[in-house]
Design an enzyme around this catalytic site. Structure first.
Site, PDB file in Angstrom:
ATOM      1  N   CYS A 127      44.345  37.503  34.898  1.00  0.00           N
ATOM      2  CA  CYS A 127      44.500  38.839  35.491  1.00  0.00           C
ATOM      3  C   CYS A 127      45.953  39.312  35.572  1.00  0.00           C
ATOM      4  CB  CYS A 127      43.865  38.882  36.872  1.00  0.00           C
ATOM      5  SG  CYS A 127      42.086  38.625  36.801  1.00  0.00           S
ATOM      6  N   HIS A 269      46.624  44.787  40.345  1.00  0.00           N
ATOM      7  CA  HIS A 269      45.425  44.265  39.698  1.00  0.00           C
ATOM      8  C   HIS A 269      44.253  44.492  40.654  1.00  0.00           C
ATOM      9  CE1 HIS A 269      42.371  41.826  38.120  1.00  0.00           C
ATOM     10  NE2 HIS A 269      42.477  40.900  39.046  1.00  0.00           N
ATOM     11  N   ASN A 299      36.424  44.171  38.823  1.00  0.00           N
ATOM     12  CA  ASN A 299      37.625  43.457  38.373  1.00  0.00           C
ATOM     13  C   ASN A 299      37.521  43.273  36.860  1.00  0.00           C
ATOM     14  OD1 ASN A 299      39.470  41.477  37.616  1.00  0.00           O
ATOM     15  ND2 ASN A 299      39.199  40.254  39.461  1.00  0.00           N
TER      16      ASN A 299
END
Ligand code: ACO
Length: 348
Positions: A127, A269, A299
């Site tokens: 990520c 993020h 996500n």
């Protein structure tokens, strides 16, 4: 006085500048209610624990490379719409779900975009991948190795999730986002500055896909289906994500010469809406300075930051002249941040 810098020394420094922005999510959508029909979960649990309402997923046969091509095409079109060229002399793809373990996916993405022959490689930092890719791509430009770099973040985590794991299936979605960087000057809007990157390999097991690599293969252990699935220790990762992202934003702002309170937008993020709220709290910033699209896309791993940027710019939440810090955290563990003054760039 010796070695005094000429007054315009900073303005002649070569820097990477954002010149285009593109985003793409696959057509397939899975809502929380649809997940609740096949798993022991509920819309209420997922929304209250994560802020996620739905996520996009690839169709059978659709790959990370396919999404990366679409986002890349849009970033090039965005650069052209903003008066630039629709070209790049390097393609850097951040992903943890490449089309195949070997070779990298970026060369094929480059060829499909009509950029065959340019330097092309993948970056694996889960990520944090997009921030790492911006950092490396910026260095290609500042070193003079490239004039224009297409930086893509793309992942299809739906392809590596355990179908029976209610936690990871609630959190992750598929998508891609891309930025076109060009050579410019540090005083320009869009110039990337204040890069800070870090890692902690002692916690590599908190976020992982155990199988498919040399560790298990060299041990001669028979392949187990479970080893091919992504696993995440949610609780310890949550605490790390909050601390590392807050520290990274602070470090990047300091490097830029900005007080944290002067940062107009922090694009984190998109891991979990509660993580975003906790980072805002730790930085003593109002949460409305943190653009969020997690409710619509979940996500999306390496795609998360450019997708959030594109949505925020599209909605006018992110405007030219805003002081922005981008910040990622993910498997490795890895983290990083950098900043820019948002330029006159419209996403496509
Ligand atoms: N529906 C219902 N119950 C659930 C669900 C679900 N979808 N998922 C988990 N639960 C249950 C668990 O089974 C557990 O039940 P138990 O107490 O009976 O064992 C309970 O809820 C609590 O589980 P936790 O994992 O402690 O739940 P938490 O509130 O921590 O939320 C989450 C989980 C959303 C994953 C959260 O921990 C999180 O966001 N962590 C950080 C994620 C992150 O930042 N990752 C880094 C980037 S991702 C990357 O790099 C790929």
């Amino acid at each position: 006085m010796q070695d005094a810098q000429p007054a315009d020394a900073g303005t002649r420094e070569r820097t990477a500048v954002v010149a285009g922005l593109g985003a793409w999510v696959p057509h397939g959508v899975v809502t929380n209610d649809e997940l609740a029909r096949v798993l022991d979960t509920s819309d209420e649990w997922i929304r209250s624990r994560t802020g996620i309402g739905r996520r996009h997923v690839v169709s059978p046969g659709e790959s990370t490379g396919d999404l990366a091509v679409e986002a890349g095409r849009r970033a090039l079109a965005s650069a052209a719409a903003n008066g630039g060229d629709r070209t790049a002399d390097a393609v850097v793809l951040a992903t943890s779900t490449p089309d195949r373990p070997c070779p990298a996916t970026a060369p094929e993405v480059a060829s499909r975009l009509g950029l065959g022959g340019v330097a092309a490689f993948d970056i694996s930092a889960v990520c944090s991948g997009f921030v790492y890719a911006l950092g490396v791509s910026g260095a290609l430009i500042t070193s003079g190795a490239a004039e224009r770099v297409l930086v893509v973040g793309a992942d299809t985590f739906s392809t590596i999730l355990d179908p029976g794991d209610r936690t990871t299936r609630a959190v992750f979605g598929d998508g891609a986002g891309a930025v076109l960087l060009r050579a410019g000057q540090p005083t320009e809007r869009g110039a990337l500055r204040g890069l800070t990157l870090g890692s902690d390999g002692t916690r590599s097991d908190l976020i992982q896909v155990p199988g498919g690599g040399s560790r298990l293969r060299s041990a001669g252990e028979p392949a187990r289906d479970a080893d091919a699935y992504f696993t995440m220790a949610g609780r310890p990762v949550f605490g790390q994500a909050v601390r590392r992202m807050a520290d990274s934003v602070r470090a990047s702002a300091a490097e830029l010469g900005w007080a944290v309170s002067d940062v107009d937008r922090v694009v984190l993020h998109q891991a979990n809406a509660r993580i975003t709220a906790a980072v805002a709290d730790r930085l003593d910033l109002p949460v409305d300075r943190f653009p969020s699209n997690i409710g619509q896309v979940g996500n999306t791993v390496a795609a998360s930051i450019p997708l959030a940027l594109a949505d925020a710019a599209q909605e006018g939440v992110l405007r030219p002249g805003h002081r922005v810090v981008l910040c990622g955290f993910g498997g490795g563990l890895t983290w990083g941040a950098l900043g820019l003054v948002w330029p006159q760039v419209k996403p496509v």
